[in-house]
Structures are given as C-alpha cells and as structure tokens.
Design an enzyme around this catalytic site. Structure first.
Site, PDB file in Angstrom:
ATOM      1  N   ALA A  63       4.117   3.527 -31.012  1.00  0.00           N
ATOM      2  CA  ALA A  63       3.478   2.486 -31.891  1.00  0.00           C
ATOM      3  C   ALA A  63       1.965   2.635 -32.068  1.00  0.00           C
ATOM      4  O   ALA A  63       1.485   3.592 -31.312  1.00  0.00           O
ATOM      5  CB  ALA A  63       4.000   1.374 -31.221  1.00  0.00           C
ATOM      6  N   GLY A 102       7.771   4.184 -29.996  1.00  0.00           N
ATOM      7  CA  GLY A 102       8.349   3.720 -31.221  1.00  0.00           C
ATOM      8  C   GLY A 102       8.898   4.968 -32.201  1.00  0.00           C
ATOM      9  O   GLY A 102      10.030   4.895 -32.852  1.00  0.00           O
ATOM     10  N   GLU A 105      12.493   5.625 -30.978  1.00  0.00           N
ATOM     11  CA  GLU A 105      13.290   4.275 -31.614  1.00  0.00           C
ATOM     12  C   GLU A 105      13.530   4.640 -32.826  1.00  0.00           C
ATOM     13  O   GLU A 105      14.813   4.347 -33.296  1.00  0.00           O
ATOM     14  CB  GLU A 105      12.593   3.218 -31.177  1.00  0.00           C
ATOM     15  CG  GLU A 105      12.412   2.681 -29.651  1.00  0.00           C
ATOM     16  CD  GLU A 105      11.650   1.692 -29.155  1.00  0.00           C
ATOM     17  OE1 GLU A 105      10.479   1.358 -29.907  1.00  0.00           O
ATOM     18  OE2 GLU A 105      12.390   0.610 -28.884  1.00  0.00           O
ATOM     19  N   GLU A 125       6.610   3.448 -22.672  1.00  0.00           N
ATOM     20  CA  GLU A 125       5.915   2.196 -22.730  1.00  0.00           C
ATOM     21  C   GLU A 125       5.610   1.587 -21.404  1.00  0.00           C
ATOM     22  O   GLU A 125       4.999   0.986 -21.299  1.00  0.00           O
ATOM     23  CB  GLU A 125       7.175   1.275 -23.518  1.00  0.00           C
ATOM     24  CG  GLU A 125       7.004   1.393 -24.976  1.00  0.00           C
ATOM     25  CD  GLU A 125       8.110   2.292 -25.389  1.00  0.00           C
ATOM     26  OE1 GLU A 125       8.370   3.216 -24.549  1.00  0.00           O
ATOM     27  OE2 GLU A 125       8.394   2.542 -26.612  1.00  0.00           O
TER      28      GLU A 125
END
Ligand code: NAD
Length: 690
Positions: A63, A102, A105, A125
């Site tokens: 992210a 991310g 994901e 994370e």
C-alpha cells in the site's frame, strides 16, 4: 489510461500495467485508473482474459504508507478487488519482484497468480503494527490453508515462488519472459473455459481447519507478542475467516484494521519506518563516493571478528590484522566456528560458508593494509593504543582510504588528530555481536570530509546495517543515553527495589529484558573493569564482581543461574547484600512501584536525548529513536524514547524530573531546556526550530 495504469491488447488478452515507481505502491492515483480500466475490460466483448502486471523492478510491493492514518480516498483497494471478483473471464496476476501487502491482496483478487522464479510473496503489515486490511486475512487461508496463512500473516515474512507454488498461492512459476508467458497462460485458461471461481468462494481448504488446534497456535502467538497488538489482531482476523461467512469476515478484518491503524503502536511503527529511511539519507546528494573494494579490520577480538564477518557477509574481501599470530588464529577460529554454527542451524549453506571464509586474509603486518579502501580499528578502548594504531595507519594506508574507529566512548577528533589526514577519519560504532546487530552509529568528527561520510552511510546499507550519523561526545548517542538510564538503577536498589522488581518494570514496559538481566548476560566484569580504570564505583555491582559473580558466565550475578540454564532466579543473598549496603549508608528502604522505576530510569533517558538534540549531536529526534530501537531493544511499539516522550506527555516528564531533581539534586533529573520547549510546542521539530 493514465500515467500510472495502461492497457494493451495481446490478441484476446488485455494486459493492465501498473507503473508507479519505485515500487508500484497502491496509491490513490493507481487505484482510480485501475478500477476504471477493470470496469471497462470486464464488459468488453473482445477481451477474453485479463493480466495484471507491473512495470519496473517489482509487482505492487504494498500500500502507499503515506496514506495510512488519513481519510481513505475512494476507490480503496478493497473496492478494486471486489470489482475484480465480479469479472467472469479469467484474471491473472503476473508477479515479478515482490508482491507484498496490498500487492499480494490485489493478486488474491485474481483467479490465477503466476510468478517469476525469483518472486517473493508476503503480507508484512504486522511489521508496521497492522494487519492486511484488503482482505488478505480472509482470502489467503482459502488458498493455502489456515495454518500456513496464519504463520505468514503473523510473522510478516515473505515466501519464495517455489514455496508459494507448493502451498497453492501461485498456480505456476514461469521462467523467461514472464509477461509473454502470463499472456499465454491467460489465453489458455480462457480457451479452457469457465466458470472461474474467485478466491472468495473457495472454501475447501477452510473446511478441514481444526479450530481447537488453531486456538492453541494463536495462544502461543499471543504469548510471544509481548504486548504487541498487531499479531494478536492478525490471528483474530484469520479466525474470522474460518468461523464467519466471507463477507462477515471481511467486515471483521476491516474493523480490526481500523482500530490498529489509529492506535499508538501502529503510529509508532510507521514513525520508525520513516525515521530509518530519513536517517539513512546520504547527506549531499551530489557528492562523489569513494570506491570501497577491500576492507581492513584491526583487532580480531569480540568486535573486530564480528565487524570482519559483517563485511564478508556483504561480499567484501577483508584483511584482518592482529598483534600476534596467536591472537590472529584465535580470531579466525572464532569466525570459522560462528559460520559453522550458522550452517548447523540451517541459516547458511556449506558452499556459502566456504565462499565467505575465502574472503578473509589474516595478517600481523600493517603493510598488508596498503590495498584497503576502508580500515576499521577495533583494538582496546584506550586512547594511547588507538592513537598509536592510527599513527601507523597514516604511514601505510593508501591516499583517500577511509580510516574508521569502532570506539565506544573516546574522542574521535583526538584520534583523527594522530594522523596527517583527519578528513579521512570517521567513527563506525558497531554493536555487539557486530555481524548480527543492525545499528551502526556513524560518528562525524570535526574534520570528516563530506564524501567520506556519504561513502560510509551508503556502505552501511550495503552490508545490511541501519546507519545513524551522530556527532562526537562521550558515548555518542546510544551509550551516553544508556549511562543516564543506568544511573538510577543502583539508587533504586538502595532505596528499596530488588533487581527482579526493576527488571519486571522494564519487561512490562516492553523491553526484551531489564538492566540487571542485561548486565548478567553481557558480563558484569566488563563494567567493573571500566569503572576501575576511570576511578568510579558501583557498590553493589563491584561487590558482586569481587565475589566472582560476573553474571551468566559464572552461574551467578544479580541473579542465580541454575544447572547451566539462562533463566534468572532471584537470589536472597543478593537481596541481603543490598539491604546490608543500604544500612551501611543509613538509607531507609521503602516500597517502590513500577511507575517510580520507569520515571527514574526512562525520564532521564529522554532528558539526555533532549540534551543530545540540543547540542546537535543528533540531527533529528527520530535519529535517536532509530538508535534505541535498533541498538538497545527499546520497544518498537513505543517508537523509541523521543516518540514515546510525546505519547507519555513531555509536560508530565518535565514535572516529574523537576520533582526528582528537587529531591536528589542529581544532574540527570535537571530538565533540558529543549525538553521544556517540547512540553510547550508539542513536537520535537517545533521545539528545535523555536
Ligand atoms: P577485545 O579485547 O575483544 O578485542 C581487542 C583486540 O584488539 C584483541 O584481540 C587485541 O589483541 C587486539 N589489539 C590490541 N591492540 C592491537 C593493535 N595495536 N593492533 C592490532 N590488534 C590489536 O575488545 P572488543 O570488545 O572487541 O572491543 C574493541 C573495541 O570495540 C573497543 O574500542 C570497544 O570499546 C569497542 N566496542 C566494543 C563493544 C562490545 O560490546 N564489546 C561494542 C562496541 C564497541
């Protein structure tokens, strides 16, 4: 189409390419055009399959961390993935480099994942005090099973492509031109025909999960988390994947994520993430760097051996110099043994061990250092010895070679003055064991040349260290603050605390161990010898040493260690000794609680940090945090002493320091003017600027 996302057609296969250097982070300016492109391609009849790929050196590596803790700009990642899952034609993530956080994901939103042989995949994370908030905890277990997913999510450690293939995380490992092969893979899937099941609907790997076994595994993890919220929340989210419907589990994951992201621990970890990057920025971008091909290390003792290993591990040939053949051999044997231990533990291959050992050249002749581009001195901690060594170096080192000292306390300016080239002299303060510990304090002396400094900062990163540039003072940043922290330990003992009470206050705060356990582990004799040399005393520790109690290595110190175990057992004899010494001094003992212990040890730590900042020994408060987290075990979840001062409240710290200063008149309690300003302005930056 945008600058960050483009679409190209390869026959019936649409390739969506993300191009957001340097690591293709999932920023808002990527998510928005990606969402638009996928919506169009979903309904475009001429498109039979979709590949998501990345330009540059890696797939989406996470992210955009700068967006954390701020209002989310839509579409968020979860919306992009949800859209992906409404696409009936096959979707394929083509992964090269790293698919992290991310990025993974996003890939989990595709029907298929193909990876290059060197790709790495993970959900790190937790290392930022978070959990994967884009459905990772709910989708990953559906692909690779609950146990494996829990391990990956709680550790944050990525896995390689082969392991990912075995686990079922990727569908193929493709060599050669990854994109071309991914396109072929996608068109084969399209030809085979659907329906294609999105990961959200694959429940067969969940069905086998044994909830009781899961809870046992999660309880183990909670115990290891030592007050960290994130690993526990990770386990809770994965449990949701098993016990709730997909949508409920996704909502539960979201809730846990939002709680973590707004919390102090995640804020602290984000602070450290940026602090480390800031500290490692090379001063003076346009400066040229000196070429470092061969490294010399003087002294093959505890530190010299470890420093030599750190450079060999980074691929540098090393010349190791000692005073005698015997001392040299002892040093080399220790290095050999350390590598052998790594091989026996499976963390190093035999071939790598041989390769590293091949990088060492031993010598007892200073002339052999003539071809070294950097020479690090790690001899005894005595100014006269160091100056003699630097005088010899001055005579043999090639022009432009960087001459470094590993001194813990001594004045680097005075060491530099014993050469005719002080511009080439710098401090490289490694921490023990030097081949393991990440921190490297880089001491900039008065005359250190900017290009020499820039060279060693960059070099530190190449050998996997976390560099922090500091100025010259007794003990630099870390050891100078450590002295301030340690100053009250003995006073607390006299006044009524026991070693185990003090250590417990520290471990409850989040430290891996307290000061007395640390002393026993390191060996009490080191400090004892040091004090004697400097005419100082520490009554309790000195008496223990006089009794031959040096800590773990002699089976007793502040604690007892029974039958060779490392578990510290409180010792009534030590407590009796403390009581007797207190009585001799006429000190009445009283109950001392954990709050007082923290106030009297950690508030002076912060206070000394403020003085260091005031004197510009450290450039930024965050540099001090990097030193303490990476070199001294300050709890990561509290962000380092200076960040923690903000959490604790600088006003409260000043008030309590004033209180203790009034009672004891000890200088460590005298609040630094900068700390007072911090209490008024609320941030270190404002305090320094004002
Ligand atoms: P050590 O006693 O283990 O090793 C010192 C080595 O230097 C010995 O092997 C000795 O033979 C050799 N030596 C002495 N004079 C020499 C000379 N003139 N030429 C070549 N070799 C010589 O000591 P150490 O713990 O490795 O400490 C070395 C330096 O590192 C000190 O300045 C110390 O303050 C610093 N340091 C130590 C630690 C630690 O935890 N031990 C941590 C950071 C820095």
């Amino acid at each position: 189409m945008s600058d960050f996302v483009s679409v190209a057609k390869h026959g019936g296969v649409a390739v969506v390419t993300i191009d957001n250097p340097p690591v293709n982070a999932m920023s808002f300016h990527v998510r928005e055009p990606l969402h638009q492109a996928l919506a169009v391609l979903r309904d475009e009849p001429s498109v039979a399959a979709i590949v998501i790929a990345c330009a540059g050196r890696t797939f989406v590596a996470g992210a955009d961390i700068t967006e954390f803790g701020k209002p989310v700009q839509q579409p968020e990642l979860r919306a992009v993935i949800a859209l992906l899952e409404t696409i009936a034609k096959p979707t394929v993530a083509a992964i090269h480099g790293t698919a992290l956080g991310g990025g993974l994901e996003l890939a989990l939103g595709c029907h298929f994942r193909v990876a290059g042989a060197r790709a790495k995949l993970g959900l790190p994370e937790v290392k930022l005090g978070l959990l994967p908030g884009g459905g990772g905890t709910v989708r990953l277990p559906r692909l690779i099973g609950v146990e494996k997913a829990l391990g990956m999510i709680v550790s944050g450690t990525p896995i390689g492509a082969t392991e990912a293939l075995e686990a079922g995380l990727v569908d193929a490992v493709l060599d050669g031109d990854l994109l071309a092969r991914a396109v072929r893979f996608a068109s084969e899937m399209a030809a085979r025909g659907g329906p294609f099941t999105p990961v959200r609907d694959r429940n067969d790997r969940l069905a086998v999960a044994d909830l009781a076994a899961f809870d046992r595994q999660a309880a183990e993890l909670a115990k290891k988390a030592r007050g960290h919220e994130a690993p526990i929340a990770c386990a809770e989210a994965v449990r949701g994947a098993i016990s709730l419907s997909f949508d409920e589990a996704l909502a539960a994951e979201r809730e846990l994520f939002l709680k973590l992201v707004a919390g102090d621990q995640a804020r602290a970890q984000r602070h450290l993430f940026f602090a480390e990057r800031e500290a490692a920025k090379v001063p003076g971008k346009d400066l040229s760097r000196r070429k470092i091909a061969r490294v010399g290390v003087i002294g093959a003792g505890t530190m010299g051996g470890g420093i030599a290993m750190a450079f060999a591990n980074g691929g540098f040939p090393v010349t190791l110099l000692e005073t005698s053949q015997e001392a040299l051999q002892r040093g080399l044997t220790t290095i050999d043994r350390n590598y052998a231990v790594s091989v026996s533990r499976g963390s190093l291959t035999e071939a790598a061990r041989q390769q590293r050992l091949g990088l060492f050249k031993g010598s007892t002749d200073y002339a052999d250092l003539a071809d070294c581009d950097l020479i690090v001195e790690a001899v005894f901690e005595e100014m006269a010895v160091k100056q003699e060594v630097f005088g010899k170096l001055d005579a043999v080192a090639k022009p432009g070679a960087i001459l470094a000292t590993n001194t813990s306390y001594l004045d680097v300016n005075a060491i530099a003055a014993s050469t005719s080239r002080p511009q080439d002299v710098v401090g490289l303060h490694f921490f023990s064991p030097a081949n393991v510990m990440k921190l490297l304090e880089i001491v900039r002396a008065e005359k250190t040349a900017p290009d020499a400094l820039a060279t060693v900062v960059e070099l530190a990163r190449r050998i996997g260290k976390v560099p922090v540039v500091v100025g010259v003072c007794h003990g630099f940043v870390g050891n100078r603050m450590l002295a301030a922290r340690g100053a009250e330990s003995e006073a607390l003992l006299f006044e009524g605390a026991t070693p185990s009470q003090i250590d417990k206050a520290f471990t409850e705060f989040g430290w891996p161990m307290g000061p007395f356990q640390m002393g026993d582990l390191a060996g009490l004799d080191i400090g004892w010898r040091n004090r004697k040399a400097r005419g100082l005393t520490a009554v309790i520790a000195d008496t223990l040493c006089e009794q031959g109690r040096f800590g773990q290595k002699t089976g007793s110190g502040f604690y007892r260690y029974e039958n060779g175990f490392r578990t510290p057992v409180p010792d009534p004899e030590v407590e009796a000794l403390i009581r007797a010494k207190a009585a001799e001094k006429g000190i009445a003992r009283r109950a001392i609680d954990a709050d007082e212990i923290i106030e009297r040890t950690l508030y002076p730590l912060v206070n000394e940090g403020a003085k260091i900042l005031e004197e510009k020994i450290a450039a930024r408060a965050s540099d001090i945090d990097v030193v303490w987290v990476n070199g001294y075990g300050f709890p990561v979840g509290k962000g380092g002493p200076m960040f923690w001062a903000g959490l604790e409240g600088a006003g409260k710290i000043v008030e309590r320091l004033d209180h203790w200063h009034e009672r004891t008149a000890r200088p460590i309690f005298q609040p630094a003017p900068l700390l007072r300003r911090m209490a008024e302005t609320g941030t270190w930056e404002a305090a320094v600027g004002g």
